[in-house]
Design an enzyme around this catalytic site. Structure first.
Site, mmCIF file in Angstrom:
data_model
loop_
_atom_site.group_PDB
_atom_site.id
_atom_site.type_symbol
_atom_site.label_atom_id
_atom_site.label_comp_id
_atom_site.label_asym_id
_atom_site.label_seq_id
_atom_site.Cartn_x
_atom_site.Cartn_y
_atom_site.Cartn_z
ATOM 1 N N CYS A 112 27.082 33.352 33.958
ATOM 2 C CA CYS A 112 28.702 33.105 34.391
ATOM 3 C C CYS A 112 29.165 33.805 36.066
ATOM 4 C CB CYS A 112 29.916 34.675 33.846
ATOM 5 S SG CYS A 112 30.246 34.618 32.209
ATOM 6 N N ALA A 154 29.579 31.437 39.484
ATOM 7 C CA ALA A 154 29.783 31.594 40.381
ATOM 8 C C ALA A 154 30.963 32.688 40.629
ATOM 9 C CB ALA A 154 31.133 30.032 40.516
ATOM 10 N N GLY A 157 28.512 33.518 42.668
ATOM 11 C CA GLY A 157 26.796 33.852 43.242
ATOM 12 C C GLY A 157 26.340 34.928 43.223
ATOM 13 N N ASN A 158 26.852 36.064 43.645
ATOM 14 C CA ASN A 158 26.327 36.853 44.377
ATOM 15 C C ASN A 158 25.571 37.517 43.389
ATOM 16 O OD1 ASN A 158 28.012 36.567 46.799
ATOM 17 N ND2 ASN A 158 29.490 37.813 46.294
ATOM 18 N N LYS A 159 25.658 37.841 42.338
ATOM 19 C CA LYS A 159 24.536 38.392 41.627
ATOM 20 C C LYS A 159 23.621 37.380 41.255
ATOM 21 C CE LYS A 159 28.241 41.125 39.585
ATOM 22 N NZ LYS A 159 29.366 40.287 39.954
ATOM 23 N N CYS A 170 34.524 44.053 36.408
ATOM 24 C CA CYS A 170 35.316 45.040 37.379
ATOM 25 C C CYS A 170 36.417 45.058 36.559
ATOM 26 C CB CYS A 170 35.323 43.758 39.064
ATOM 27 S SG CYS A 170 35.640 42.339 38.326
HETATM 28 C C1 SAM Z 1 33.724 37.597 36.909
HETATM 29 S S1 SAM Z 1 33.456 36.293 37.431
HETATM 30 C C2 SAM Z 1 31.318 35.731 38.056
HETATM 31 C C3 SAM Z 1 31.302 36.478 39.147
HETATM 32 C C4 SAM Z 1 30.143 36.300 39.474
HETATM 33 N N1 SAM Z 1 29.315 37.236 38.039
HETATM 34 C C5 SAM Z 1 29.258 36.518 40.814
HETATM 35 O O1 SAM Z 1 28.514 38.112 40.994
HETATM 36 O O2 SAM Z 1 29.373 36.032 41.897
HETATM 37 C C6 SAM Z 1 32.968 34.926 35.638
HETATM 38 C C7 SAM Z 1 32.929 33.623 35.679
HETATM 39 O O3 SAM Z 1 31.985 33.175 34.532
HETATM 40 C C8 SAM Z 1 32.945 32.061 35.014
HETATM 41 N N2 SAM Z 1 32.635 31.655 32.851
HETATM 42 C C9 SAM Z 1 33.671 32.166 31.965
HETATM 43 N N3 SAM Z 1 33.398 31.781 30.710
HETATM 44 C C10 SAM Z 1 32.453 31.161 31.051
HETATM 45 C C11 SAM Z 1 31.108 29.586 29.728
HETATM 46 N N4 SAM Z 1 32.088 30.061 27.999
HETATM 47 N N5 SAM Z 1 30.351 30.102 30.587
HETATM 48 C C12 SAM Z 1 29.499 30.241 31.257
HETATM 49 N N6 SAM Z 1 31.127 30.414 32.345
HETATM 50 C C13 SAM Z 1 32.145 31.382 32.896
HETATM 51 C C14 SAM Z 1 33.920 31.822 35.140
HETATM 52 O O4 SAM Z 1 34.795 30.265 35.778
HETATM 53 C C15 SAM Z 1 33.875 32.952 36.501
HETATM 54 O O5 SAM Z 1 33.364 31.710 37.921
#
Ligand code: SAM
Length: 585
Positions: free
Chosen positions: A246, A248, A250-252, A432
């Site tokens: 997951c 975007a 993209g920090n992690k 979070c």
């Molecule tokens: C909490 S954010 C992630 C933040 C990211 N890890 C960061 O640190 O920048 C969750 C992301 O997962 C994506 N997402 C949700 N369900 C998903 C799935 N089944 N497959 C891929 N991405 C998914 C969402 O669109 C969202 O961008």
């Protein structure tokens, strides 16, 4: 009625709807303004109310404008001074005319307030308020604290030493984070974090958003807690590729890429083709991810799967045969994010201040009395829950419980899916969120799932964790009544909770609210732990089936038909009953 009259009526509870801000807004129909508009105006104005109360009082606005109640004055001055679009009313609207007559004085007082708080620009003032300035105080000390600006030095492009010499010359190091949290205006200090490598904390007032190092991706703004998952994953060369399920914005992802890259350079810089495979289901968010990855110079290492649903991946596909580690940070309630609080406090200006010698204004009974907004409220603070907490008002509470249940079911499916990848031996799961249901609740259920049992997944014990995580003292929490049927011994439960990591918001740690746990397994070796949990699996699976993901927002399940094991089947070993939109976990 205009947006401002409607928002003032909501705050004053003029129609006696009562309850939280959300129920006052959403239970009442027939308003001209949209609920979202009202909610945004009220919550944003409340965030700024400590500052605006002072500005309005010093400007003498209320003494001169009889039509304005303290609440209206606060809402209007918010939009006049802070909102990008200004006051949302026609030029000849009585409220717009009233506030505009005082524009010069209000702006001058606002500028004074900004400078007195040490902010060179409106932008940095806004960032600080968004980060929670004006809110928290350090426990026991009475000192006001501000959420620090955490900066991860992007080791794909630079080093901490280089940044201290070039971007931060003249900054002094402090070994006490509270110096940074309580720093007076314009302090040039920084704190080098003791848990996460290459992480610095600065006073929130330091505006780095215009620095060349930030713009060029040498520095990345990333809360300390958000740096835990990539570090906690403790990626080793033998782990091969890493999946970020997951990704975007993209920090992690870029953090994981930086860790992989450091290992490559230790091996003499020879690229062994290791990848961080970043899934992002939402295409628009994937575009942001792509920008962030490029800016961080991580594009050699990160391979983006834009618009790809992690749940729809086939774990045994060729692409994933070298994947040894997965980082999973699924969508969550976001309840730990700083700036989103559970309650609102609006500090109202006192109309008797700002008049000459503090005299009460003369003239007819003030118009503001007739607006259902009593003058008794005039110098007070309005305190209001954002969400419903009163049990008898069930509408919003029900929706909240439903949403939480849907989220935790989705998160559990994601985690169980990650556990299926054949070569994967470590996973970090993070949110979070501050809620047990999304955190420890998901981890317990995942550990008790049939996939955990079959593949030997277990929790990574505290003593085996990477140093910075081992020494972090805030560990998992148990909430009675949430998973009563768990059937573990107290010792087993304690052992899992001690392995989980939490961060609290608004404390001397300077973090947002966060949760992370790491799961591991030995390749080809079934786990004792999982075996000891076997007896509990039936009940937990029953719970999961009851709380099946019911789809909202962008986290809908994939349409593909998946295999399911029902509660009774899992106990008997029968498998492979086909049912749409269900998944064996
Ligand atoms: C909490 S954010 C992630 C933040 C990211 N890890 C960061 O640190 O920048 C969750 C992301 O997962 C994506 N997402 C949700 N369900 C998903 C799935 N089944 N497959 C891929 N991405 C998914 C969402 O669109 C969202 O961008």
């Amino acid at each position: 009625m205009s947006l401002y009259y409607e928002a003032a009526a909501v705050l004053a509870n003029a129609d006696n709807t009562g309850g939280s801000l959300k129920s006052r807004i959403y239970k009442q129909s027939g308003r001209k303004s949209s609920p979202a508009q009202l909610f945004a105006l009220v919550t944003e104005s409340a965030k700024w109310s400590v500052v605006l109360k002072d500005v309005v009082e010093k400007s003498g606005l209320l003494a001169e404008e009889k039509k304005l109640s303290p609440i209206l004055a606060l809402l209007l001055s918010h939009d006049l001074l802070i909102s990008k679009n200004g006051v949302a009313a026609p030029a000849n609207h009585v409220l717009k005319l009233a506030i505009n007559r005082h524009k010069a004085r209000l702006s001058a007082e606002f500028t004074k307030a900004r400078i007195a708080r040490g902010h060179p620009t409106l932008e940095s003032f806004k960032n600080a308020v968004t980060d929670g300035e004006n809110k928290t105080s350090l426990a026991g000390s009475g000192k006001r604290i501000q959420h620090p600006r955490w900066v991860r030095v992007n080791t794909l492009k630079t080093t901490v030493a280089e940044q201290l010499a070039t971007t931060f010359p003249g900054y002094e190091r402090t070994n006490d984070l509270s110096d940074v949290l309580c720093a007076p205006a314009s302090s040039k200090i920084y704190y080098l974090d003791g848990n996460i490598p290459n992480l610095l904390a600065f006073p929130s007032k330091v505006d780095l958003s215009k620095s060349a190092a930030y713009k060029s991706g040498h520095l990345i703004f990333q809360d300390k807690a958000s740096c835990f998952p990539a570090y906690f994953l403790d990626i080793k060369p033998e782990d091969g590729d890493v999946i970020d399920g997951c990704a975007a914005p993209g920090n992690k992802t870029t953090h994981a890429a930086a860790i992989v890259s450091e290992q490559l350079s230790k091996n003499g810089g020879s690229g062994d083709g290791r990848k961080v495979i970043a899934f992002e289901k939402d295409k628009a968010r994937a575009r942001i991810l792509s920008k962030m990855v490029k800016l961080a110079s991580a594009d050699d290492i990160v391979s983006i799967r834009s618009g790809h649903d992690f749940l729809a991946t086939k774990p045994d596909a060729d692409d994933f045969q070298h994947v040894g580690a997965i980082m999973l940070d699924p969508s969550c309630s976001g309840s730990g994010i700083v700036g989103r609080d559970d309650s609102l406090q609006m500090h109202l200006p006192d109309p008797s201040l700002g008049t000459q010698q503090g005299a009460k204004p003369k003239g007819k009974k003030r118009k503001r009395d007739q607006e259902g907004i009593s003058v008794a409220q005039s110098s007070s603070t309005i305190k209001l829950e954002l969400d419903e907490t009163v049990p008898e008002e069930t509408t919003v509470q029900d929706k909240f419980a439903e949403r939480l249940s849907a989220l935790s079911s989705f998160q559990l499916r994601m985690l169980c899916h990650a556990m299926r990848f054949p070569k994967v031996c470590k996973i970090t799961y993070s949110t979070c969120s501050v809620y047990f249901e999304e955190n420890e609740g998901v981890v317990f259920q995942a550990l008790l799932s049939s996939v955990a049992k079959d593949r030997g997944w277990r929790i990574l014990k505290r003593q085996d964790q990477v140093e910075g995580m081992k020494k972090w003292n805030i560990r998992g929490l148990w909430e009675d009544g949430k998973l009563q049927k768990l059937g573990m011994t107290d010792q087993e439960r304690h052992h899992v909770l001690e392995a989980c990591i939490r961060c609290n918001k608004g404390t001397g740690d300077g973090t947002m609210g966060f949760f992370v746990a790491a799961l591991i397994r030995d390749e080809d070796a079934p786990s004792e732990m999982a075996a000891s949990y076997e007896k509990c699996a039936i009940e937990v699976l029953a719970h999961v089936e009851d709380n099946e993901w019911n789809g909202f927002g962008h986290e809908e399940p994939s349409k593909e038909e998946e295999t399911v094991v029902t509660a009774s089947e899992s106990g008997t070993g029968k498998k492979n009953k086909k049912r749409p939109r269900r998944q064996k976990i």
